[in-house]
Design an enzyme around this catalytic site. Structure first.
Site, PDB file in Angstrom:
ATOM      1  N   GLU A   1       0.684  -0.915  -0.028  1.00 50.86           N
ATOM      2  CA  GLU A   1       0.408  -0.135   0.241  1.00 50.86           C
ATOM      3  C   GLU A   1       1.107   1.188  -0.293  1.00 50.86           C
ATOM      4  OE1 GLU A   1      -3.243   1.904   2.368  1.00 50.86           O
ATOM      5  OE2 GLU A   1      -2.492   0.382   3.183  1.00 50.86           O
TER       6      GLU A   1
ATOM      7  N   GLU B   1     -12.087   1.736   4.110  1.00 57.03           N
ATOM      8  CA  GLU B   1     -11.617   1.870   5.219  1.00 57.03           C
ATOM      9  C   GLU B   1     -11.759   3.984   5.443  1.00 57.03           C
ATOM     10  OE1 GLU B   1      -6.876   1.943   5.470  1.00 57.03           O
ATOM     11  OE2 GLU B   1      -7.349   2.924   4.977  1.00 57.03           O
TER      12      GLU B   1
END
Length: 284
Positions: A146, A242
């Site tokens: 990420e 998220e």
């Protein structure tokens, strides 16, 4: 396509009560998968977690961010070793819970650096990730890197940098983990980034997060461009929502992410809204 939700929408810490609450809420709000926060894998009750996931018909992934004492991009051998040990423990969480993806900031510490990454530090990171990928492959698990904005890592901030870093590691089960919160800061083109990752065969995992980390569609992320590009390239992997608020606090992670204010109070309404948004725009 599987639609997931990050566990910190529900709970700050993954203890037994937190596991029960987070997994039950994930199932109740109609998600396919929960992304476990594996910051402290040694304290997680893995048999209970696996049992709850099975009972609720949910899949899982796991993510974490390394810290200064576990920074595998450091030149400090003790930090590199500690980070390696932590990552292998997190990998065991994914394996033992029946997941297929370990992702997040698993290549450096999640923090604001005061200097560029060094070549020695980058080589340390690549070496550990290659070893981790080899072990992950034994359980058919992939790694997702990420990339984050410049204030949270000095290793990879864009899709292009991530693809280059993956190529340098040289393991086919390492993929790019795209996150719209970070892309909104760093990328020139959201659609271009998606297409580049897909063309390289490395579009492995997606976080959808708003520019202020609150409800989807209420900030500045160009959702038609990003989600349209996912549809165009035929992405059929995991899309995980998220979001963070000071309503749900982890002792260290909330500080690392600078979660200083409430962006929401009702996490059930938040989760329902995000799920509807994703399904409406992706047809999932």
């Amino acid at each position: 396509m599987k639609i997931g939700i990050h566990s910190m929408v529900w709970v700050g810490e993954w203890n037994d009560d937190g596991a029960r609450e987070a997994i039950a809420r994930t199932a109740e709000t109609g998600y396919d998968l929960i992304e476990l926060t594996a910051i402290s894998p040694s304290t997680m009750n893995i048999p209970l977690t696996a049992k709850l996931l099975e009972e609720n018909g949910l899949g899982c992934s796991a993510s974490l961010g390394l810290g200064p004492r576990t920074d595998i991009s450091s030149e400090d051998p003790d930090a590199v070793k500690a980070g390696r040990d932590l990552l292998f423990q997190a990998l065991n969480v994914v394996r033992d819970c029946g997941g297929s993806m370990l992702c997040g900031v698993i290549y450096s510490a999640l923090m604001k650096y005061s200097h560029p990454a060094t070549e020695r530090g980058l080589e340390n990171s690549r070496t550990v990730l290659a070893e981790l990928a080899d072990k992950a492959k034994e359980s058919n698990i992939r790694l997702g890197l990420e990339f984050c904005n410049r204030y949270e890592t000095n290793v990879i901030n864009t899709t292009a940098q991530t693809l280059k870093f993956i190529e340098e590691i040289g393991r086919d089960n390492i993929t790019a983990h795209l996150d719209t919160y970070h892309m909104n800061i760093e990328e020139n083109s959201m659609a271009g980034a998606v297409k580049d990752a897909a063309a390289a065969g490395k579009l492995g995992y997606v976080h959808v997060g708003e520019s202020h980390r609150g409800q989807l569609g209420t900030g500045s992320v160009n959702w038609p461009e990003f989600l349209g590009a996912l549809k165009e390239v035929g992405y059929d992997g995991i899309v995980t929502f998220e979001s963070f608020s000071s309503k749900v606090v982890h002792p260290t992670f909330s500080n690392d992410l600078a979660i200083w204010r409430n962006l929401w109070d009702d996490n059930i309404a938040l989760a329902n809204g995000a799920r509807a948004f994703i399904r409406e725009h992706l047809g999932a």
